[in-house]
Scaffold this motif. Structure first.
Motif, PDB file in Angstrom:
ATOM      1  N   ALA A  63       0.825  -1.204   0.000  1.00  0.00           N
ATOM      2  CA  ALA A  63       0.000   0.000   0.000  1.00  0.00           C
ATOM      3  C   ALA A  63       0.862   1.258   0.000  1.00  0.00           C
ATOM      4  O   ALA A  63       0.575   2.222  -0.715  1.00  0.00           O
ATOM      5  CB  ALA A  63      -0.933  -0.010   1.213  1.00  0.00           C
ATOM      6  N   LEU A  64       1.930   1.261   0.788  1.00  0.00           N
ATOM      7  CA  LEU A  64       2.817   2.424   0.819  1.00  0.00           C
ATOM      8  C   LEU A  64       3.529   2.617  -0.514  1.00  0.00           C
ATOM      9  O   LEU A  64       3.702   3.756  -0.976  1.00  0.00           O
ATOM     10  CB  LEU A  64       3.828   2.277   1.959  1.00  0.00           C
ATOM     11  CG  LEU A  64       3.256   2.391   3.376  1.00  0.00           C
ATOM     12  CD1 LEU A  64       4.326   2.077   4.407  1.00  0.00           C
ATOM     13  CD2 LEU A  64       2.677   3.781   3.618  1.00  0.00           C
ATOM     14  N   ALA A  65       3.938   1.514  -1.140  1.00  0.00           N
ATOM     15  CA  ALA A  65       4.611   1.620  -2.438  1.00  0.00           C
ATOM     16  C   ALA A  65       3.670   2.178  -3.498  1.00  0.00           C
ATOM     17  O   ALA A  65       4.049   3.047  -4.293  1.00  0.00           O
ATOM     18  CB  ALA A  65       5.130   0.247  -2.868  1.00  0.00           C
ATOM     19  N   ALA A  66       2.431   1.696  -3.525  1.00  0.00           N
ATOM     20  CA  ALA A  66       1.468   2.194  -4.504  1.00  0.00           C
ATOM     21  C   ALA A  66       1.087   3.633  -4.215  1.00  0.00           C
ATOM     22  O   ALA A  66       0.921   4.447  -5.136  1.00  0.00           O
ATOM     23  CB  ALA A  66       0.225   1.306  -4.503  1.00  0.00           C
ATOM     24  N   LEU A  67       0.972   3.984  -2.935  1.00  0.00           N
ATOM     25  CA  LEU A  67       0.597   5.337  -2.557  1.00  0.00           C
ATOM     26  C   LEU A  67       1.673   6.342  -2.957  1.00  0.00           C
ATOM     27  O   LEU A  67       1.365   7.496  -3.283  1.00  0.00           O
ATOM     28  CB  LEU A  67       0.332   5.401  -1.057  1.00  0.00           C
ATOM     29  CG  LEU A  67      -0.285   6.692  -0.500  1.00  0.00           C
ATOM     30  CD1 LEU A  67      -1.649   6.955  -1.141  1.00  0.00           C
ATOM     31  CD2 LEU A  67      -0.418   6.589   1.011  1.00  0.00           C
ATOM     32  N   ALA A  68       2.928   5.912  -2.931  1.00  0.00           N
ATOM     33  CA  ALA A  68       4.032   6.814  -3.278  1.00  0.00           C
ATOM     34  C   ALA A  68       3.930   7.332  -4.703  1.00  0.00           C
ATOM     35  O   ALA A  68       4.443   8.402  -5.029  1.00  0.00           O
ATOM     36  CB  ALA A  68       5.370   6.097  -3.084  1.00  0.00           C
ATOM     37  N   THR A  69       3.255   6.585  -5.570  1.00  0.00           N
ATOM     38  CA  THR A  69       3.111   7.020  -6.968  1.00  0.00           C
ATOM     39  C   THR A  69       1.890   7.907  -7.161  1.00  0.00           C
ATOM     40  O   THR A  69       1.652   8.391  -8.264  1.00  0.00           O
ATOM     41  CB  THR A  69       2.988   5.803  -7.904  1.00  0.00           C
ATOM     42  OG1 THR A  69       1.747   5.127  -7.660  1.00  0.00           O
ATOM     43  CG2 THR A  69       4.143   4.846  -7.706  1.00  0.00           C
ATOM     44  N   ARG A  70       1.110   8.110  -6.085  1.00  0.00           N
ATOM     45  CA  ARG A  70      -0.138   8.873  -6.205  1.00  0.00           C
ATOM     46  C   ARG A  70      -0.146  10.097  -5.305  1.00  0.00           C
ATOM     47  O   ARG A  70      -1.193  10.533  -4.842  1.00  0.00           O
ATOM     48  CB  ARG A  70      -1.333   7.990  -5.830  1.00  0.00           C
ATOM     49  CG  ARG A  70      -1.466   6.723  -6.652  1.00  0.00           C
ATOM     50  CD  ARG A  70      -2.767   6.035  -6.320  1.00  0.00           C
ATOM     51  NE  ARG A  70      -2.915   4.759  -7.010  1.00  0.00           N
ATOM     52  CZ  ARG A  70      -4.072   4.156  -7.216  1.00  0.00           C
ATOM     53  NH1 ARG A  70      -5.185   4.717  -6.793  1.00  0.00           N
ATOM     54  NH2 ARG A  70      -4.138   2.999  -7.846  1.00  0.00           N
TER      55      ARG A  70
END
Length: 249
Positions: free
Chosen positions: A183-190
Protein backbone atom coordinates in the motif's frame (compact mmCIF):
# COMPACT_ATOMS: atom_id res chain seq x y z
CA UNK A 1 -27.48 10.05 7.95
CA UNK A 2 -24.36 12.19 8.42
CA UNK A 3 -21.20 11.63 6.42
CA UNK A 4 -19.16 11.43 9.62
CA UNK A 5 -21.31 8.61 11.01
CA UNK A 6 -21.10 6.70 7.72
CA UNK A 7 -17.32 7.12 7.63
CA UNK A 8 -16.97 5.85 11.21
CA UNK A 9 -19.26 2.86 10.60
CA UNK A 10 -17.52 1.87 7.35
CA UNK A 11 -14.10 2.29 8.96
CA UNK A 12 -15.02 0.01 11.86
CA UNK A 13 -16.08 -2.76 9.45
CA UNK A 14 -12.92 -2.38 7.37
CA UNK A 15 -10.71 -2.53 10.47
CA UNK A 16 -12.52 -5.58 11.80
CA UNK A 17 -11.93 -7.39 8.51
CA UNK A 18 -8.25 -6.50 8.39
CA UNK A 19 -7.61 -7.42 12.01
CA UNK A 20 -9.50 -10.72 11.95
CA UNK A 21 -8.93 -11.88 8.38
CA UNK A 22 -5.66 -10.23 7.36
CA UNK A 23 -7.33 -8.81 4.28
CA UNK A 24 -10.55 -7.55 2.82
CA UNK A 25 -9.92 -4.02 4.05
CA UNK A 26 -9.58 -2.35 0.67
CA UNK A 27 -12.02 -4.72 -0.98
CA UNK A 28 -14.57 -3.37 1.49
CA UNK A 29 -13.22 0.19 1.69
CA UNK A 30 -13.34 0.91 -2.03
CA UNK A 31 -17.06 0.04 -2.47
CA UNK A 32 -17.91 1.95 0.74
CA UNK A 33 -16.06 5.03 -0.45
CA UNK A 34 -17.73 4.89 -3.87
CA UNK A 35 -21.30 3.85 -3.08
CA UNK A 36 -21.76 5.20 0.47
CA UNK A 37 -19.48 8.25 0.66
CA UNK A 38 -19.61 9.41 -2.95
CA UNK A 39 -15.96 9.15 -3.98
CA UNK A 40 -15.03 8.61 -7.62
CA UNK A 41 -13.38 5.22 -8.38
CA UNK A 42 -9.97 6.88 -8.84
CA UNK A 43 -10.25 8.86 -5.57
CA UNK A 44 -11.59 5.80 -3.73
CA UNK A 45 -8.65 3.61 -4.75
CA UNK A 46 -6.18 6.28 -3.59
CA UNK A 47 -8.02 6.90 -0.31
CA UNK A 48 -8.22 3.17 0.37
CA UNK A 49 -4.42 2.93 0.21
CA UNK A 50 -4.12 5.55 2.95
CA UNK A 51 -6.72 3.84 5.12
CA UNK A 52 -5.43 0.32 4.60
CA UNK A 53 -1.75 1.18 5.08
CA UNK A 54 -2.42 2.80 8.47
CA UNK A 55 -4.79 0.06 9.61
CA UNK A 56 -2.63 -2.84 8.44
CA UNK A 57 0.42 -1.43 10.23
CA UNK A 58 -1.58 -1.32 13.46
CA UNK A 59 -2.80 -4.89 12.98
CA UNK A 60 0.71 -6.06 12.12
CA UNK A 61 1.99 -4.87 15.49
CA UNK A 62 -0.71 -6.81 17.31
CA UNK A 63 -0.18 -10.03 15.31
CA UNK A 64 3.60 -9.76 15.78
CA UNK A 65 3.09 -9.86 19.55
CA UNK A 66 1.02 -13.04 19.10
CA UNK A 67 3.74 -14.72 16.98
CA UNK A 68 1.57 -14.92 13.85
CA UNK A 69 3.98 -13.26 11.38
CA UNK A 70 6.42 -15.16 9.14
CA UNK A 71 8.87 -12.30 8.62
CA UNK A 72 11.17 -14.00 6.12
CA UNK A 73 8.33 -15.06 3.85
CA UNK A 74 6.51 -11.76 4.28
CA UNK A 75 9.54 -9.59 3.48
CA UNK A 76 10.39 -11.64 0.37
CA UNK A 77 6.76 -11.64 -0.75
CA UNK A 78 6.37 -7.89 -0.21
CA UNK A 79 9.78 -6.90 -1.65
CA UNK A 80 9.03 -8.69 -4.91
CA UNK A 81 5.90 -6.59 -5.28
CA UNK A 82 7.44 -3.14 -4.71
CA UNK A 83 8.32 -2.26 -8.31
CA UNK A 84 5.14 -3.80 -9.81
CA UNK A 85 3.06 -1.90 -7.24
CA UNK A 86 4.71 1.40 -8.15
CA UNK A 87 4.28 0.79 -11.88
CA UNK A 88 0.67 -0.26 -11.42
CA UNK A 89 -0.05 2.87 -9.40
CA UNK A 90 1.30 5.04 -12.21
CA UNK A 91 -0.96 3.30 -14.76
CA UNK A 92 -4.15 3.25 -12.67
CA UNK A 93 -5.10 6.90 -13.20
CA UNK A 94 -5.28 6.35 -16.96
CA UNK A 95 -7.79 3.50 -16.83
CA UNK A 96 -11.58 3.92 -17.25
CA UNK A 97 -13.56 3.77 -13.97
CA UNK A 98 -15.76 0.90 -15.22
CA UNK A 99 -12.66 -1.14 -16.05
CA UNK A 100 -11.25 -0.59 -12.56
CA UNK A 101 -14.44 -1.66 -10.79
CA UNK A 102 -15.00 -4.63 -13.12
CA UNK A 103 -11.44 -5.92 -12.69
CA UNK A 104 -11.77 -5.46 -8.94
CA UNK A 105 -14.91 -7.59 -8.87
CA UNK A 106 -13.46 -10.37 -11.03
CA UNK A 107 -10.31 -10.70 -8.91
CA UNK A 108 -12.33 -10.74 -5.69
CA UNK A 109 -14.56 -13.50 -7.06
CA UNK A 110 -11.59 -15.62 -8.18
CA UNK A 111 -9.87 -15.25 -4.82
CA UNK A 112 -13.07 -16.23 -2.98
CA UNK A 113 -13.61 -19.29 -5.16
CA UNK A 114 -10.08 -20.48 -4.53
CA UNK A 115 -10.47 -20.04 -0.78
CA UNK A 116 -13.72 -22.04 -0.77
CA UNK A 117 -12.15 -24.87 -2.78
CA UNK A 118 -9.19 -25.24 -0.42
CA UNK A 119 -9.68 -28.39 1.70
CA UNK A 120 -9.36 -27.80 5.47
CA UNK A 121 -6.37 -30.11 5.85
CA UNK A 122 -4.26 -27.92 3.58
CA UNK A 123 -4.29 -25.03 6.03
CA UNK A 124 -3.54 -26.83 9.28
CA UNK A 125 0.24 -26.43 9.47
CA UNK A 126 2.91 -24.10 8.14
CA UNK A 127 5.21 -25.68 5.57
CA UNK A 128 8.55 -24.70 4.07
CA UNK A 129 8.18 -21.99 1.45
CA UNK A 130 9.89 -21.99 -1.94
CA UNK A 131 11.57 -18.61 -2.38
CA UNK A 132 10.95 -18.46 -6.12
CA UNK A 133 7.25 -19.18 -5.71
CA UNK A 134 6.94 -16.58 -2.95
CA UNK A 135 8.70 -13.93 -5.06
CA UNK A 136 6.64 -14.62 -8.19
CA UNK A 137 3.37 -14.52 -6.26
CA UNK A 138 4.43 -11.35 -4.47
CA UNK A 139 5.29 -9.60 -7.75
CA UNK A 140 1.89 -10.43 -9.23
CA UNK A 141 0.15 -9.22 -6.11
CA UNK A 142 2.14 -5.97 -6.14
CA UNK A 143 0.97 -5.19 -9.67
CA UNK A 144 -2.66 -5.75 -8.68
CA UNK A 145 -2.17 -3.56 -5.60
CA UNK A 146 -0.85 -0.67 -7.67
CA UNK A 147 -3.57 -0.78 -10.32
CA UNK A 148 -6.62 -1.39 -8.14
CA UNK A 149 -5.64 0.58 -5.04
CA UNK A 150 -5.87 -2.38 -2.69
CA UNK A 151 -3.45 -3.45 -0.01
CA UNK A 152 -3.63 -6.93 -1.48
CA UNK A 153 -4.81 -8.83 1.58
CA UNK A 154 -7.84 -10.28 -0.17
CA UNK A 155 -5.40 -11.92 -2.58
CA UNK A 156 -2.42 -12.29 -0.22
CA UNK A 157 -4.31 -14.45 2.27
CA UNK A 158 -5.47 -16.98 -0.36
CA UNK A 159 -1.96 -17.01 -1.87
CA UNK A 160 -0.25 -17.53 1.49
CA UNK A 161 -2.73 -20.26 2.44
CA UNK A 162 -3.12 -22.19 -0.81
CA UNK A 163 0.11 -21.50 -2.70
CA UNK A 164 2.64 -21.12 0.14
CA UNK A 165 0.81 -23.46 2.54
CA UNK A 166 0.77 -21.30 5.68
CA UNK A 167 -1.73 -21.78 8.49
CA UNK A 168 -4.67 -19.39 8.28
CA UNK A 169 -3.66 -17.39 11.36
CA UNK A 170 -0.05 -17.16 10.19
CA UNK A 171 -1.27 -16.09 6.77
CA UNK A 172 -3.43 -13.41 8.40
CA UNK A 173 -0.51 -11.93 10.33
CA UNK A 174 1.98 -12.21 7.45
CA UNK A 175 -0.45 -10.67 4.99
CA UNK A 176 -0.59 -7.51 7.11
CA UNK A 177 3.14 -7.02 6.50
CA UNK A 178 2.60 -7.48 2.77
CA UNK A 179 -0.40 -5.11 2.77
CA UNK A 180 1.51 -2.36 4.58
CA UNK A 181 4.49 -2.47 2.23
CA UNK A 182 2.43 -2.75 -0.97
CA UNK A 183 0.00 0.00 0.00
CA UNK A 184 2.82 2.42 0.82
CA UNK A 185 4.61 1.62 -2.44
CA UNK A 186 1.47 2.19 -4.50
CA UNK A 187 0.60 5.34 -2.56
CA UNK A 188 4.03 6.81 -3.28
CA UNK A 189 3.11 7.02 -6.97
CA UNK A 190 -0.14 8.87 -6.21
CA UNK A 191 1.09 11.78 -4.11
CA UNK A 192 -0.60 14.32 -6.38
CA UNK A 193 -3.91 12.48 -6.21
CA UNK A 194 -3.73 12.30 -2.41
CA UNK A 195 -3.66 16.11 -2.18
CA UNK A 196 -7.16 16.29 -3.68
CA UNK A 197 -8.76 13.82 -1.26
CA UNK A 198 -11.45 14.74 1.26
CA UNK A 199 -9.54 14.30 4.52
CA UNK A 200 -12.60 15.21 6.61
CA UNK A 201 -13.95 11.80 5.56
CA UNK A 202 -10.71 9.83 5.36
CA UNK A 203 -9.41 10.80 8.82
CA UNK A 204 -12.40 9.47 10.84
CA UNK A 205 -12.66 6.47 8.50
CA UNK A 206 -9.02 5.61 9.22
CA UNK A 207 -9.34 6.18 12.96
CA UNK A 208 -12.35 3.87 13.22
CA UNK A 209 -10.56 1.26 11.09
CA UNK A 210 -7.52 1.27 13.38
CA UNK A 211 -9.71 0.71 16.44
CA UNK A 212 -11.64 -2.01 14.61
CA UNK A 213 -8.39 -3.81 13.75
CA UNK A 214 -7.65 -4.37 17.43
CA UNK A 215 -11.06 -5.95 17.96
CA UNK A 216 -10.56 -8.04 14.82
CA UNK A 217 -7.26 -9.38 16.06
CA UNK A 218 -8.91 -10.53 19.31
CA UNK A 219 -11.72 -12.14 17.32
CA UNK A 220 -9.25 -14.09 15.19
CA UNK A 221 -7.92 -15.81 18.31
CA UNK A 222 -11.38 -17.05 19.29
CA UNK A 223 -12.67 -18.42 15.96
CA UNK A 224 -11.52 -21.59 14.18
CA UNK A 225 -9.16 -21.01 11.25
CA UNK A 226 -11.39 -22.84 8.77
CA UNK A 227 -14.37 -20.74 9.87
CA UNK A 228 -12.36 -17.56 9.29
CA UNK A 229 -11.40 -18.76 5.83
CA UNK A 230 -15.01 -19.44 4.84
CA UNK A 231 -16.27 -16.13 6.26
CA UNK A 232 -13.59 -14.31 4.31
CA UNK A 233 -14.47 -16.10 1.07
CA UNK A 234 -18.19 -15.35 1.39
CA UNK A 235 -17.57 -11.67 2.12
CA UNK A 236 -15.41 -11.53 -1.01
CA UNK A 237 -18.15 -13.13 -3.13
CA UNK A 238 -20.72 -10.60 -1.94
CA UNK A 239 -18.43 -7.65 -2.65
CA UNK A 240 -17.44 -9.10 -6.03
CA UNK A 241 -21.08 -9.20 -7.07
CA UNK A 242 -21.59 -5.59 -6.02
CA UNK A 243 -18.55 -4.39 -7.93
CA UNK A 244 -19.40 -6.31 -11.10
CA UNK A 245 -22.94 -4.91 -11.10
CA UNK A 246 -21.52 -1.44 -10.54
CA UNK A 247 -19.20 -1.75 -13.52
CA UNK A 248 -22.12 -2.55 -15.83
CA UNK A 249 -24.62 0.17 -14.84
Amino acid sequence: MSTLFLALAAGAVVGLALGALGGGGAVLAVPALIYVLGFTPAAATTASLVIVAATAATGLYAHTRDGNVRWGTGVLFASAGLVPAALGGAVAGRLPPALLTGAFGILAALAAARMLRTPPEVVQADRSVRRGRAAATGAALGAVTGVLGVGGGFLAVPALVTTLRLRMRTAVGTSLLVITVNALAALATRTGAADALDWSVIAPFTGAAILGAWDGRRLSGKVKADTLRRIFARVLLAVAGLMLIGSLV
